[in-house]
Enzyme design. Structure first.
Site, PDB file in Angstrom:
ATOM      1  N   GLY A 155       0.832  -1.209   0.000  1.00  0.00           N
ATOM      2  CA  GLY A 155       0.000   0.000   0.000  1.00  0.00           C
ATOM      3  C   GLY A 155       0.862   1.253   0.000  1.00  0.00           C
ATOM      4  O   GLY A 155       2.073   1.190   0.200  1.00  0.00           O
ATOM      5  N   ARG A 216      -0.430  -4.925  -5.044  1.00  0.00           N
ATOM      6  CA  ARG A 216      -0.385  -6.129  -4.208  1.00  0.00           C
ATOM      7  C   ARG A 216      -0.435  -7.330  -5.153  1.00  0.00           C
ATOM      8  O   ARG A 216      -0.869  -7.217  -6.297  1.00  0.00           O
ATOM      9  CB  ARG A 216      -1.553  -6.148  -3.236  1.00  0.00           C
ATOM     10  CG  ARG A 216      -1.534  -4.964  -2.260  1.00  0.00           C
ATOM     11  CD  ARG A 216      -2.427  -5.204  -1.063  1.00  0.00           C
ATOM     12  NE  ARG A 216      -2.610  -3.996  -0.266  1.00  0.00           N
ATOM     13  CZ  ARG A 216      -1.814  -3.610   0.730  1.00  0.00           C
ATOM     14  NH1 ARG A 216      -0.771  -4.353   1.047  1.00  0.00           N
ATOM     15  NH2 ARG A 216      -2.059  -2.510   1.414  1.00  0.00           N
ATOM     16  N   ASN A 242       6.138  -6.057   5.299  1.00  0.00           N
ATOM     17  CA  ASN A 242       6.549  -7.433   5.601  1.00  0.00           C
ATOM     18  C   ASN A 242       6.395  -8.378   4.405  1.00  0.00           C
ATOM     19  O   ASN A 242       7.262  -9.201   4.153  1.00  0.00           O
ATOM     20  CB  ASN A 242       5.821  -7.958   6.842  1.00  0.00           C
ATOM     21  CG  ASN A 242       4.420  -7.415   6.941  1.00  0.00           C
ATOM     22  OD1 ASN A 242       3.814  -7.034   5.932  1.00  0.00           O
ATOM     23  ND2 ASN A 242       3.881  -7.356   8.138  1.00  0.00           N
ATOM     24  N   THR A 244       6.410  -7.579   1.149  1.00  0.00           N
ATOM     25  CA  THR A 244       7.438  -7.195   0.169  1.00  0.00           C
ATOM     26  C   THR A 244       8.806  -7.732   0.592  1.00  0.00           C
ATOM     27  O   THR A 244       9.578  -8.218  -0.239  1.00  0.00           O
ATOM     28  CB  THR A 244       7.528  -5.656   0.088  1.00  0.00           C
ATOM     29  OG1 THR A 244       6.227  -5.150  -0.146  1.00  0.00           O
ATOM     30  CG2 THR A 244       8.462  -5.208  -0.997  1.00  0.00           C
ATOM     31  N   THR A 270       6.215   0.698   6.054  1.00  0.00           N
ATOM     32  CA  THR A 270       4.948   0.256   6.627  1.00  0.00           C
ATOM     33  C   THR A 270       4.400   1.353   7.508  1.00  0.00           C
ATOM     34  O   THR A 270       4.992   1.702   8.534  1.00  0.00           O
ATOM     35  CB  THR A 270       5.058  -1.056   7.422  1.00  0.00           C
ATOM     36  OG1 THR A 270       4.043  -1.055   8.417  1.00  0.00           O
ATOM     37  CG2 THR A 270       6.389  -1.225   8.103  1.00  0.00           C
ATOM     38  N   ASP A 272       1.963   1.164   9.242  1.00  0.00           N
ATOM     39  CA  ASP A 272       1.501   0.570  10.503  1.00  0.00           C
ATOM     40  C   ASP A 272       2.633   0.443  11.532  1.00  0.00           C
ATOM     41  O   ASP A 272       2.380   0.151  12.694  1.00  0.00           O
ATOM     42  CB  ASP A 272       0.904  -0.833  10.271  1.00  0.00           C
ATOM     43  CG  ASP A 272      -0.324  -0.809   9.397  1.00  0.00           C
ATOM     44  OD1 ASP A 272      -0.794   0.288   9.072  1.00  0.00           O
ATOM     45  OD2 ASP A 272      -0.815  -1.905   9.034  1.00  0.00           O
ATOM     46  N   MET A 315      -5.304   3.343  10.566  1.00  0.00           N
ATOM     47  CA  MET A 315      -4.669   2.140  10.043  1.00  0.00           C
ATOM     48  C   MET A 315      -4.014   1.334  11.170  1.00  0.00           C
ATOM     49  O   MET A 315      -3.675   1.890  12.216  1.00  0.00           O
ATOM     50  CB  MET A 315      -3.598   2.498   9.013  1.00  0.00           C
ATOM     51  CG  MET A 315      -4.134   3.170   7.785  1.00  0.00           C
ATOM     52  SD  MET A 315      -4.256   4.912   8.097  1.00  0.00           S
ATOM     53  CE  MET A 315      -2.640   5.410   7.723  1.00  0.00           C
ATOM     54  N   GLU A 371      -7.829  -0.268  12.807  1.00  0.00           N
ATOM     55  CA  GLU A 371      -8.667  -1.095  11.916  1.00  0.00           C
ATOM     56  C   GLU A 371      -8.688  -2.582  12.287  1.00  0.00           C
ATOM     57  O   GLU A 371      -9.674  -3.267  12.042  1.00  0.00           O
ATOM     58  CB  GLU A 371      -8.211  -0.945  10.463  1.00  0.00           C
ATOM     59  CG  GLU A 371      -6.807  -1.466  10.214  1.00  0.00           C
ATOM     60  CD  GLU A 371      -6.413  -1.383   8.746  1.00  0.00           C
ATOM     61  OE1 GLU A 371      -5.234  -1.140   8.487  1.00  0.00           O
ATOM     62  OE2 GLU A 371      -7.268  -1.578   7.883  1.00  0.00           O
ATOM     63  N   ILE A 425      -4.711   9.925   4.633  1.00  0.00           N
ATOM     64  CA  ILE A 425      -3.438   9.923   5.372  1.00  0.00           C
ATOM     65  C   ILE A 425      -2.320   9.318   4.523  1.00  0.00           C
ATOM     66  O   ILE A 425      -1.220   9.852   4.427  1.00  0.00           O
ATOM     67  CB  ILE A 425      -3.591   9.148   6.700  1.00  0.00           C
ATOM     68  CG1 ILE A 425      -4.517   9.904   7.656  1.00  0.00           C
ATOM     69  CG2 ILE A 425      -2.239   8.887   7.348  1.00  0.00           C
ATOM     70  CD1 ILE A 425      -4.837   9.178   8.942  1.00  0.00           C
TER      71      ILE A 425
END
Ligand SMILES: Nc1ncnc2c1ncn2[C@@H]1O[C@H](COP(=O)(O)OP(=O)(O)O)[C@@H](O)[C@H]1O
Ligand SMILES: O=P(O)(O)OC[C@H]1O[C@](O)(COP(=O)(O)O)[C@@H](O)[C@@H]1O
Ligand SMILES: [Mg+2]
Length: 500
Positions: A155, A216, A242, A244, A270, A272, A315, A371, A425
């Site tokens: 993403g 993806r 992770n 990738t 990432t 996240d 996220m 999420e 974002i």
């Protein structure tokens, strides 16, 4: 209200007298990493604590695990030449191959200390060092022989363009002329309709997104390496999370198997922030900052309405870092819900009851939810995206609906507004702090490749930059420790109870 650390040190004992490891968190969406996690854990659990030499053995094992693969492993006769990395102003200072960065800087005196991650029941301090990143005096590629490729996968994340830019600029300083971008993630290796990208990168950091595009799913590792062979790519820079990185490591292994002299270097992307061992990944800071706007809007809406409740979903598939940090930063959140900390909606200690309390006492409330939180309350469709990640249910919508229903049932007015700012974002450009992080990561990725390392990634650890072997950073997803000081600070700031 009582915040009680139920499990003081989140560890499990594999067998009596054996190593105690931080519990690997294995959310449903990371099944594909289990093998890597199992390998890492199996190697570590082999240490027997009844052996008086166990510390030494642990340290040796650690060094082996964190040793980074080098071109000379497969090509012992590979020639090293003096570095061509020279800045106009002055000669650069080089990093020695034996330089190290300390991975853990807190010496916990007890497993009961907040956030303690212990190796043994006495919480023994063991130095754990990783390779320092940066330019080396000798390099293993002649710039004129290099064809470098950059690919961005997964993403979007703020800072992708900044990293691409710095990789290109640094490669050019080394003297590389042949630099290409692979369009739309790994897909660009197999889709014949997608030509390699050659573009000026000078100002690309001024906008968000990825100049190269992302995707993806995509081709198999064999297909990717076939394509690299065909195109003559011998340096590959992979920007992704992770998934990738699992791909990048497999590409590295396949190149070694085929005896291709190739450097595969990852830069963890990432939003996240769920990659292990690093202080943070690029884009995370920006995401937290940008999330403030959504939280503030939810607060204004809630505050301006009669019995207003604002719900913001941020996220974080399996890790609540963005929700936790954004809640802390805003000071406007009353309830923060993350995947790592279970909660009830209903019942005397549930979220809804507390919302009613907030409406009674404050007149409004703001909920910030990650999420991946509360997925057990939602229908499990077993659906997967193209990369094999579990498609999550919308917890934000669920909270909105349940809240409306609850207040209707108890006969109290409530005006519930839901904001999902995810794609707003992700698309913004990196802030200043991420811009700097991206710059250093991009530069170090190129230094790592020229130094002859492959199958590695680069990260910031205790404010220093390090190279790490890919399997170690994706062994499992990094997550918020419910016993950490940071989570407790968040609870102190929101004032929320346990919800259990
Ligand atoms: N175990 C794996 N081995 C090889 N490639 C993978 C693996 N997991 C994911 N990928 C590939 O990596 C890319 C990005 O993965 P994804 O999970 O979508 O994002 P992220 O890298 O951000 O976690 C996709 O093209 C996907 O096919
Ligand atoms: O809608 P998409 O593209 O699948 O992305 C959604 C996901 O992207 C993320 O923002 C980050 O995911 P990646 O790190 O895998 O790119 C997640 O928090 C979110 O679940
Ligand atoms: Mg991922």
């Amino acid at each position: 209200m009582c915040i009680s650390p139920k499990n003081p040190f989140l560890v499990r004992s594999a067998r009596p007298g054996s190593l105690i490891l931080p519990k690997p968190r294995s959310p449903a969406n990371s099944v594909r990493f289990h093998r890597v996690a199992a390998v890492a854990a199996a190697r570590a659990t082999a240490i027997d604590l009844s052996d008086p030499e166990w510390k030494l053995k642990y340290q040796r094992d650690f060094e082996e695990r964190f040793n980074i693969p080098h071109i000379t492993d497969a090509f012992p006769d590979a020639e090293a030449i003096p570095s061509t990395f020279c800045l106009k102003m002055r000669s650069p200072t080089y990093i020695n191959n034996k330089d190290r960065v300390l991975l853990k800087v807190i010496n916990y005196s007890s497993p009961a200390s907040a956030g303690a991650v212990c190796i043994d029941p006495d919480c023994t301090w063991i130095e754990q060092w990783v390779q320092r990143a940066g330019p080396r005096e000798n390099i293993y590629f002649r710039p004129e022989d290099v064809k470098a490729a950059i690919v961005t996968c997964g993403g979007l994340c703020p800072g992708l363009n900044d990293v691409i830019r710095l990789i290109v600029i640094t490669l050019e300083i080394y003297g590389v002329k042949n630099i290409v971008g692979i369009p739309f993630g790994y897909r660009g290796f197999s889709d014949k309709n997608l030509p390699e990208i050659l573009k000026v990168v000078q100002n690309i950091h001024l906008s968000g997104g990825s100049l190269l595009g992302v995707s993806r799913g995509g081709p198999t590792v064999t297909e990717i390496v076939d394509s690299m062979e065909e195109r003559g790519i011998n340096m590959l820079f992979v920007l992704g999370g992770n998934g990738t990185h699992a791909g990048a490591n497999a590409i590295h292994n396949e190149c070694v198997k085929r005896r291709m002299k190739v450097a595969v270097v990852g830069v963890p992307k990432t939003i996240d922030n769920d990659i292990l061992h690093m202080d943070k990944t690029f884009g995370f800071d920006t995401a937290v900052e940008e999330a403030q706007r959504a939280i503030n809007s939810a607060y204004i809406e809630a505050h301006s309405a009669y019995h207003g409740i604002g719900v913001v979903k941020l996220m974080g598939r399996s890790s609540g870092f963005i929700a936790m940090q954004a809640s802390l930063a805003s000071g406007q959140v009353d309830i923060c819900l993350i995947p790592e900390v279970p909660f009830n909606f209903h019942g005397p200690d549930g979220v809804l009851k507390h919302l009613n309390y907030l409406i009674e006492t404050k007149g409004s409330a703001v909920v910030c939810v990650a999420e991946g939180a509360g997925q057990s309350f939602l229908e499990n469709t077993n659906a997967k995206d193209a990369s094999g990640n579990k498609v999550l249910g919308d917890i934000g919508v669920h909270i909105q609906q349940e809240t409306k229903k609850y207040f209707k049932e108890i006969g109290v007015a409530a005006d519930v507004k839901y904001i999902d700012p995810t794609y707003m974002i992700r698309a913004v450009r990196a802030n200043a702090s991420d811009g700097i992080l991206c710059t250093v990561l991009g530069q170090n990725a190129v230094h790592g490749a020229f130094a002859g390392y492959s199958g590695i990634t680069v990260g910031i650890i205790n404010n220093h930059y390090a190279y790490l072997p890919i399997p170690e950073v994706i062994a499992y997803d990094k997550s918020v420790d419910p016993n950490s000081r940071m989570w407790h600070r968040c609870l102190t700031s929101t004032g929320q109870p346990d919800f259990l």
